[in-house]
Design a protein around this motif. Structure first.
Motif, mmCIF file in Angstrom:
data_model
loop_
_atom_site.group_PDB
_atom_site.id
_atom_site.type_symbol
_atom_site.label_atom_id
_atom_site.label_comp_id
_atom_site.label_asym_id
_atom_site.label_seq_id
_atom_site.Cartn_x
_atom_site.Cartn_y
_atom_site.Cartn_z
ATOM 1 N N SER A 16 39.502 61.593 -100.911
ATOM 2 C CA SER A 16 40.611 62.530 -100.655
ATOM 3 C C SER A 16 41.821 61.861 -100.022
ATOM 4 N N GLY A 17 41.623 60.684 -99.410
ATOM 5 C CA GLY A 17 42.729 60.008 -98.738
ATOM 6 C C GLY A 17 43.157 60.693 -97.456
ATOM 7 N N SER A 18 42.256 61.479 -96.863
ATOM 8 C CA SER A 18 42.648 62.257 -95.685
ATOM 9 C C SER A 18 41.431 62.591 -94.838
ATOM 10 N N PHE A 19 41.546 62.378 -93.509
ATOM 11 C CA PHE A 19 40.490 62.793 -92.592
ATOM 12 C C PHE A 19 40.401 64.320 -92.551
ATOM 13 N N LYS A 47 36.261 46.698 -91.199
ATOM 14 C CA LYS A 47 37.181 47.816 -91.328
ATOM 15 C C LYS A 47 37.042 48.386 -92.734
ATOM 16 N N LEU A 48 36.680 49.663 -92.838
ATOM 17 C CA LEU A 48 36.499 50.303 -94.145
ATOM 18 C C LEU A 48 37.750 51.032 -94.610
ATOM 19 N N LEU A 49 38.520 51.534 -93.653
ATOM 20 C CA LEU A 49 39.688 52.343 -93.982
ATOM 21 C C LEU A 49 40.936 51.804 -93.301
ATOM 22 N N GLN A 50 42.026 51.852 -94.036
ATOM 23 C CA GLN A 50 43.324 51.464 -93.507
ATOM 24 C C GLN A 50 44.126 52.729 -93.241
ATOM 25 N N ARG A 51 44.472 52.969 -91.985
ATOM 26 C CA ARG A 51 45.176 54.184 -91.618
ATOM 27 C C ARG A 51 46.649 53.894 -91.370
ATOM 28 N N THR A 52 47.516 54.727 -91.953
ATOM 29 C CA THR A 52 48.945 54.705 -91.640
ATOM 30 C C THR A 52 49.343 56.134 -91.284
ATOM 31 N N THR A 53 50.592 56.320 -90.911
ATOM 32 C CA THR A 53 51.052 57.670 -90.562
ATOM 33 C C THR A 53 51.126 58.556 -91.789
ATOM 34 N N ARG A 54 51.151 57.964 -92.990
ATOM 35 C CA ARG A 54 51.338 58.754 -94.214
ATOM 36 C C ARG A 54 50.058 58.956 -95.015
ATOM 37 N N LYS A 55 49.137 57.983 -94.972
ATOM 38 C CA LYS A 55 47.937 58.126 -95.784
ATOM 39 C C LYS A 55 46.809 57.251 -95.263
#
Length: 303
Positions: A16-19, A47-55
């Motif tokens: 989904s690309g979203s928590f 690290k499995l996920l790369q988090r940014t403010t947008r996605k």
């Protein structure tokens, strides 16, 4: 850490690309979803996920882990189904998206039979004519018509629907009855059905033998939802083409009149589509088979 829950959470976030979307689809508090990922990454040391403010996106390590996690979850569900003998009576929630007229006139009236057969399943229906992103929206399957645009999805053809050109008696009294599709280009008013994706109206299509005619005329109203389209026809706002199964009772009562019956429009293929990662899901498997039974009645050869 609940390793199996952590895998499910990770897979949903990756898809989904979203928590937030993952938490909603799994019916979990967002802090729980965040903690599961933190614990999983700590356990793995990567690290499995790369988090940014947008996605949120998967890292290269996350992409590799995702492929294995999907297979593990599918195997676990298959093991559980086999051990509990739930193939015939699966349990749990299934999210299905479907167009308005298909839902209201075919699927929902048939659902009591599905509930009798599978009382432990919950079906969540997203009803609209807009395109759906199955992965990002956490949808298990969609029932949609027309050309298949996404080749990454598994598709099963469940019906081909016939069209009919029609208008109300009040409309015909005012504008007259066309004798050829080209009559509709001038002196008639259309009810356009436009794409929710592009905003462009779909023209009327006619075929008779080797002759094919496409007509795009003046529109009184344009809609992008099938039930509203039918209501506009019944209200005498114009002439248009819609599915024969929708208008049959209104034709029988004289509220709509079929036109140009010696011309046809190419039939509308209807498919049930789902991501390859869902195909071993026991809940999805029984729903797909049941849907094929239900829509077979509306397939054109039986009409």
């Amino acid at each position: 850490m609940d390793h199996l829950l952590a895998l499910r959470v990770f897979v949903r976030i990756a898809e989904s690309g979203s928590f937030t979307k993952a938490a909603d689809s799994l019916n979990l508090p967002k802090p729980t979803v965040t903690r599961q990922i933190q614990d999983l990454e700590t356990h793995l040391g990567v690290k499995l996920l790369q988090r940014t403010t947008r996605k949120v996106s998967v890292t290269p390590e996350g992409a590799s882990y995702y492929e294995k996690a999907v297979r593990v979850l599918a195997d676990v569900e298959e093991m559980d189904a086999s051990a509990a003998k739930t193939r015939a009576k699966p349990k749990g929630r299934l999210r299905v998206d479907i167009g308005s007229s298909l839902a209201n006139l075919i699927l929902i009236p048939a659902l009591p039979g599905f509930r009798q057969r599978y009382p432990d399943m919950q079906v969540d229906l997203g009803v609209s004519d807009r395109p759906t992103d199955l992965i990002s929206e956490g949808v298990d399957c969609v029932i949609r018509g027309g050309a298949l645009a996404d080749s990454s999805l598994v598709a099963r053809r469940i019906a081909e629907l016939e069209y009919v050109t029609c208008a109300s008696p009040s409309y015909l009294k005012q504008y007259g009855r066309p004798t050829h599709p080209r009559d509709l280009a001038q002196g008639h008013v259309h009810i356009n059905y436009f794409s929710s994706l592009t905003g462009r109206p779909f023209p009327l299509h006619f075929r008779r033998g080797d002759e094919a005619v496409e007509v795009a005329g003046r529109a009184a109203i344009s809609v992008n939802e099938s039930t509203a389209h039918l209501t506009a026809l019944l209200s005498g706002l114009g002439v248009s083409q819609t599915f024969k199964f929708m208008v049959r009772p209104y034709v029988e009562r004289g509220e709509l009149v079929p036109l140009l019956s010696d011309w046809t429009r190419p039939r509308h293929p209807l498919n049930i589509l789902y991501p390859p990662t869902r195909q071993l899901n026991a809940r999805l498997r029984v729903f797909v088979d049941w849907s094929a039974e239900v829509f077979k009645e509306f397939d054109w050869p039986t009409d």
